[in-house]
Design a protein around this motif. Structure first.
Motif, PDB file in Angstrom:
ATOM      1  N   SER A  20       0.824  -1.208   0.000  1.00  0.00           N
ATOM      2  CA  SER A  20       0.000   0.000   0.000  1.00  0.00           C
ATOM      3  C   SER A  20       0.862   1.263   0.000  1.00  0.00           C
ATOM      4  CB  SER A  20      -0.960  -0.001   1.189  1.00  0.00           C
ATOM      5  OG  SER A  20      -0.240  -0.009   2.400  1.00  0.00           O
ATOM      6  N   GLN A  27      -2.405   5.912   1.385  1.00  0.00           N
ATOM      7  CA  GLN A  27      -2.938   4.558   1.496  1.00  0.00           C
ATOM      8  C   GLN A  27      -2.059   3.706   2.409  1.00  0.00           C
ATOM      9  OE1 GLN A  27      -3.809   2.728  -2.227  1.00  0.00           O
ATOM     10  NE2 GLN A  27      -4.704   0.914  -1.303  1.00  0.00           N
ATOM     11  N   THR A  31      -3.445   1.946   5.794  1.00  0.00           N
ATOM     12  CA  THR A  31      -3.282   0.507   5.999  1.00  0.00           C
ATOM     13  C   THR A  31      -2.531   0.237   7.297  1.00  0.00           C
ATOM     14  OG1 THR A  31      -3.253   0.143   3.607  1.00  0.00           O
ATOM     15  CG2 THR A  31      -2.395  -1.624   4.985  1.00  0.00           C
TER      16      THR A  31
END
Length: 124
Positions: A20, A27, A31
């Motif tokens: 990610s 992102q 995550t």
């Protein structure tokens, strides 16, 4: 079996965070936060259970031993490999040696000072 499955689970978590982060920093951060929220409750509950039923100093000793093992088994050989691969001159050998040892001594000194003065540290 439990240790192997937990290791595989943590490895997959690491893969998810790494993948990610390659897509975007946001992102990767989301995550990481999601995995932290998933991991934190059961590991904290286990730590509280073990800490209440056993001596916390044994847990600290095991954790400290593991950190020492990681530094001795992983970091020292990696430092030597880096020194052999990237350094060719005599003067730079000594420079890398001094930088590596200064970093380790700084860490050891910080931990020693925290240990010696832990009772006097107050957060206001």
């Amino acid at each position: 079996m439990i240790t192997l499955s937990d290791a595989l689970h943590n490895f997959i978590d690491g893969l998810a965070i790494g993948a990610s982060c390659t897509l975007s920093l946001l992102q990767g951060l989301s995550t990481s936060i999601a995995i932290l929220c998933e991991e934190f409750p059961h590991e904290l509950a286990f730590g509280i259970l073990v800490g209440n039923n056993f001596a916390p100093n044994i847990i600290f000793a095991l954790a400290g031993g593991m950190f020492l093992y990681i530094s001795l088994a992983d970091m020292f050989p990696e430092m030597n490999d880096m020194l052999r691969e990237k350094v060719t001159g005599r003067k730079t050998d000594f420079t890398f040696f001094m930088i590596q040892n200064a970093g380790m001594l700084t860490g050891f000194t910080a931990i020693l000072l925290i240990t010696l003065y832990a009772g006097e540290i107050e957060l206001e």
